[in-house]
Scaffold this active site. Structure first.
Site, short mmCIF file in Angstrom:
data_model
loop_
_atom_site.label_atom_id
_atom_site.label_comp_id
_atom_site.label_asym_id
_atom_site.label_seq_id
_atom_site.Cartn_x
_atom_site.Cartn_y
_atom_site.Cartn_z
N CYS A 117 2.97 28.39 -57.43
CA CYS A 117 2.46 28.75 -56.14
C CYS A 117 2.19 30.27 -55.98
CB CYS A 117 3.67 28.52 -55.25
SG CYS A 117 5.41 28.49 -55.89
N ARG A 150 -4.96 28.06 -56.92
CA ARG A 150 -3.51 27.73 -58.00
C ARG A 150 -2.81 26.50 -57.74
NH1 ARG A 150 -1.44 32.69 -60.27
NH2 ARG A 150 0.54 32.04 -60.36
N TRP A 160 3.98 25.19 -53.88
CA TRP A 160 3.77 23.89 -54.52
C TRP A 160 5.02 23.11 -54.68
CZ3 TRP A 160 5.07 21.67 -59.62
CH2 TRP A 160 4.23 20.72 -59.98
N ASN A 189 8.64 32.01 -56.14
CA ASN A 189 8.22 31.42 -57.14
C ASN A 189 9.22 31.03 -58.19
OD1 ASN A 189 5.64 31.45 -55.80
ND2 ASN A 189 4.57 32.76 -57.32
N GLY A 190 9.05 29.68 -58.78
CA GLY A 190 9.72 29.32 -59.82
C GLY A 190 11.08 28.45 -59.35
N GLU A 227 -8.56 15.34 -74.46
CA GLU A 227 -9.33 16.53 -73.51
C GLU A 227 -10.03 15.76 -72.06
OE1 GLU A 227 -9.65 20.01 -71.25
OE2 GLU A 227 -8.26 19.18 -72.59
N LYS A 238 -9.12 15.35 -68.27
CA LYS A 238 -9.86 15.80 -67.24
C LYS A 238 -10.27 14.65 -66.18
CE LYS A 238 -10.64 20.01 -68.26
NZ LYS A 238 -9.10 19.93 -68.56
N GLU A 271 -7.24 14.06 -64.21
CA GLU A 271 -6.69 15.29 -63.54
C GLU A 271 -7.74 15.14 -61.95
OE1 GLU A 271 -5.63 19.28 -65.89
OE2 GLU A 271 -7.60 18.53 -66.24
N HIS A 321 -4.36 -0.68 -83.59
CA HIS A 321 -2.79 -0.57 -83.54
C HIS A 321 -2.48 -0.70 -82.13
CE1 HIS A 321 -2.73 0.01 -87.65
NE2 HIS A 321 -3.79 0.54 -87.65
N LYS A 351 -3.01 25.67 -60.93
CA LYS A 351 -3.69 26.03 -62.08
C LYS A 351 -2.86 26.75 -63.00
CE LYS A 351 -7.50 27.82 -63.91
NZ LYS A 351 -8.29 26.63 -64.59
#
Length: 612
Positions: free
Chosen positions: A2, A27, A74, A98-99, A485, A489, A492, A508, A607
């Site tokens: 945040c 963010r 957030w 934050n945190g 990746e 994406k 996300e 497998h 972010k």
């Protein structure tokens, strides 16, 4: 994750705070709020949703003040609601945070026994009540904050104001980034310097344990109540500026910026057909003695590290391990002497990666083992850069989209530069191979540009994904991490469940998922694994799967029934992972746009992940 903005000035500060929040929207957040001191009272406004909702509320109330704090939240504790939004207040004390306060439940029970009533589900509210309670024993806000900080466990950045001292802003950094913006007759705080560029380009980068008192004409920084000094650094504001320009989204803009970003990154190290004499020269002695590499990273940066493992071992014969930082730091790893511990992070503030780095440094010191630490990072002023022995910057410029694109490909370019440097120092890379890789690096931006010309074709294929709920990505060798990746994406930003697999693992387990409704994305560069990959493609088609293949133009793979092919320009097998990142990024982007999701700020994500 945040964002925090705060400041003290002679002018009304509400517009500065709101502009700062707007600059932090990239963010990720779910609510926003601010608190101002006006006529010795805290005035507060909080809104769920976008900063625009907060702007409307603040404007309608005509809020005014010369001292204030603001926040985009957030959610970590409690759902996105107005009561859970920051700033939190206790009496005439207001706090942004934050945190995570890990021992908040214990503190909350204690405060409730003292008669404090909680109006939120957050861990932050305990800080406001603790400060309020401490002020009953001291008339000074700084002293009250210094009293309560030792009781807080976890990682946090705090901004605190009190109506009875309308000329002071107190800030604390402990495990979560915070900077001071230095002005003339006004000073500011923020979790990201980007938020303060409209008002200053001079910053103090706080260190762990710093407690700061800001007044209009002074900045005092304390460590364990002792006044200390931190240097003021001037930032080139043009480097940090960013807008979407002609593009609909930051993500698309950043995808198309990759040729230039990679060019900038390699140009810092290469001089014609050689590594520059001064490139990482301070690390020469360390590189000569290292016996292995340990890469620590999270998310997309972890995938970059996975590619680099192949490069370190295959090109220069140096053992390399790659681990997810959030797992590495908790499994009590054995510290091995003469290891280069390499942390990869776009922001340089990733909480788990930083914590793992600090754990390694602490254990190595305790065990009297010689190790070296290094950061590959996109932010020159970040904690990770400041706390490692060496660093190599990815010159990607600001990346606003939450889903990383150009930060990833520049990480790959930087990692290849590091492979070349270590190989040169250790004399473990053949001259002709080194020359070939350098030539391929110089050629990479051009191939990236050529690959981006497939955008319209990839858009057409993306229409076939809109109604899908699941997807597989397959690759072999250095393209297995690119498959991971690509899957990351897609999930996300489009919210389609996607998984990446090493294609050899298909039999497998994952093959059980393949049916007529399962799209399977294949990464098919022309390398020694191509024939085996073609066999994997046949296995998918035999089960009715629909193939979407990004294939080298000389791979002899062509479109047919339920097999869609986009041909990618030929490229050196060593640099192919950079090139094949482009089509999976474009595919994910276009699918997300067609599905109507928030591409730049996908739900639930942020972010810069600055909490565990």
């Amino acid at each position: 994750m945040c964002g925090i903005v705060g400041g003290i000035a002679e002018r009304n500060i509400s517009e500065i705070l709101i502009e700062g929040l707007k600059r932090l929207e990239y963010r990720g957040y779910d609510s926003a709020g601010l608190a101002l001191i006006d006529h010795h009272h805290v005035v507060r406004e909080r809104q769920v949703g976008k900063v625009a909702n907060l702007v409307e509320a603040v404007t309608s109330r005509h809020l005014h003040g010369n001292l204030g704090i603001a926040h985009t939240r957030w959610a970590t504790h409690g759902k996105p609601t107005q009561n859970n939004a920051h700033p939190h207040a206790s009496g005439e004390v207001a706090v942004v945070h934050n945190g995570i306060i890990e021992n908040y439940q214990e503190l909350k029970q204690e405060l409730q026994q003292l008669g404090y009533v909680f109006s939120s589900e957050t861990d932050t509210e305990v800080v406001a009540h603790l400060v309020n309670h401490a002020l009953k024993s001291t008339p000074d806000l700084l002293t009250a904050v210094q009293t309560i900080v030792p009781r807080l466990k976890g990682a946090y950045a705090l901004g605190i104001i009190w109506a009875q001292q309308p000329d002071e802003l107190i800030a604390v950094r402990e495990g979560s980034p915070l900077v001071v913006g230095v002005g003339i007759g006004e000073h500011f705080i923020s979790s990201d310097q980007l938020a303060l560029l409209p008002v200053t380009n001079r910053f103090i980068y706080l260190e762990e344990g710093d407690i700061v008192r800001l007044k209009r004409n002074s900045i005092e920084i304390f460590v364990n109540t002792v006044l200390t000094h931190r240097p003021v650094k001037e930032l080139d504001a043009t480097v940090m500026s960013s807008s979407k320009g002609e593009y609909k989204h930051f993500m698309l803009k950043e995808i198309f910026e990759q040729p230039e970003a990679v060019q900038q990154t390699i140009a810092q190290a290469l001089d014609a057909e050689h590594l520059k004499a001064g490139f990482l020269e301070k690390a020469d002695g360390a590189f000569d003695t290292i016996q292995q590499i340990q890469i620590i990273a999270c998310g997309t940066s972890y995938h970059a590290g996975m590619v680099a493992k192949y490069w370190f071992e295959q090109i220069i014969g140096l053992p390399c391990q790659v681990e997810i930082a959030s797992e590495y730091r908790y499994r009590h790893p054995v510290i091995v002497a003469n290891t280069l511990y390499l942390c990869i992070s776009q922001s340089g503030e990733t909480a788990d990666s930083l914590a793992a780095l600090r754990d390694v440094q602490r254990h190595a010191k305790q065990q009297h083992k010689t190790i070296f630490t290094m950061a590959i990072c996109n932010v020159a002023t970040s904690s990770m850069v400041r706390e490692t022995d060496f660093h190599l910057l990815t010159l990607a410029g600001p990346e606003i989209g939450v889903a990383s694109t150009k930060a990833f490909t520049t990480q790959l370019a930087a990692l290849m530069l590091l492979v070349l440097k270590v190989g040169e120092i250790k004399n473990s890379i053949a001259a002709d191979l080194k020359q070939s890789v350098i030539q391929a690096l110089w050629h990479t931006p051009k191939v990236l540009n050529e690959t981006l010309k497939n955008d319209a074709e990839i858009l057409r294929l993306s229409e076939l994904f809109v109604e899908k709920q699941h997807c597989l990505f397959l690759g072999r060798g250095t393209h297995f991490p690119i498959a991971l990746e690509g899957a990351l994406k897609l999930k996300e930003i489009s919210y389609i469940h996607a998984e990446g697999y090493a294609a050899g693992e298909l039999k497998h387990g994952p093959l059980a998922l393949v049916d007529n409704d399962m799209p399977v994305v294949i990464l098919a560069p022309k390398d020694e694994m191509l024939d085996k990959l073609k066999s994997n493609m046949e296995e998918v088609q035999a089960r009715g799967g629909e193939l979407f293949v990004f294939a080298d133009e000389h791979s002899d793979i062509h479109a047919k029934d339920r097999q869609h092919v986009v041909h990618i320009p030929a490229v050196s097998e060593w640099l192919a992972p950079i090139i094949y990142s482009i089509p999976v990024q474009l595919l994910s982007y276009h699918v997300a746009v067609l599905r109507g999701t928030d591409v730049d700020q996908p739900r639930n994500l942020a972010k810069s992940v600055t909490v565990e």
